[in-house]
Design an enzyme around this catalytic site. Structure first.
Site: not given
Length: 195
Positions: A7, A68, A141
């Site tokens: 992330d 991501e 996160d």
């Protein structure tokens, strides 16, 4: 299948490693956050993110890295940091020959919770349940990194079958529209010259 989920973020880059196959119980091997001080020089922060991701790759030797996909936000400064950290993760994986998959936030949410509009708390709760953890990983996160890895494990088999079907459809001698060789095509012209 062992996947490192990333992330991306410049201040906090979530990382998590999940192992398993679609349709079976998944196992979390590690989860954490690579942090950089917000007052450090940009170059130093990028080096710190690279070192952190390299350490995770060294320790867990994943077969895939799921990152991501960066999407547009109103805050350009935030999206720039996210894009830079994302590029570092992809570079580290590519340097080692590890395939990288990009997943959008809504795709990850839909895979893990069933809704592409799920809140962070819902994602954390489902990650906790799916990986049989005692509590949701903190900060968010870290939970998001695990969600990325889960999403990739679940979606990779279907994506691979789709890519194989498309490749087979385009290959000469298979059903569908046959490809023509370059030799049989008429030459193109550019500004009166033959290309």
């Amino acid at each position: 299948m062992r996947v490192l989920g990333v992330d991306p973020g410049l201040t906090r880059c979530g990382v998590g490693v999940v192992e398993g196959v679609a349709g079976r119980t998944l196992t979390m091997l590690g989860v954490g956050v690579v942090r950089t001080p917000s007052d450090a020089e940009l170059g130093d922060r990028l080096v710190a993110v690279e070192r952190g991701i390299e350490a995770w790759l060294d320790e867990y030797s994943p077969g895939y890295v799921a990152v991501e996909r960066v999407f547009a936000q109103h805050n350009v400064r935030t999206v720039m940091g996210t894009a830079q950290a994302s590029a570092i993760a992809m570079l580290c994986a590519a340097r080692r020959g590890i395939p990288v998959a990009l997943h959008t936030p809504s795709e990850v949410k839909a895979a893990v919770t069933g809704s592409g509009r799920a809140e962070k708390a819902q994602v954390g709760a489902m990650v906790t349940r799916l990986l049989r953890l005692d509590a949701p990983p903190k900060p968010a996160d870290a939970a998001d990194a695990l969600a990325l890895a889960i999403c990739h494990i679940w979606r990779a088999p279907a994506q691979n079958r789709l890519q194989q079907a498309v490749a087979a459809h385009r290959a000469p001698g298979t059903s569908g529209t046959p490809r023509t060789s370059g030799a049989s095509r008429a030459p193109r012209t550019l500004k009166g010259r033959t290309a």
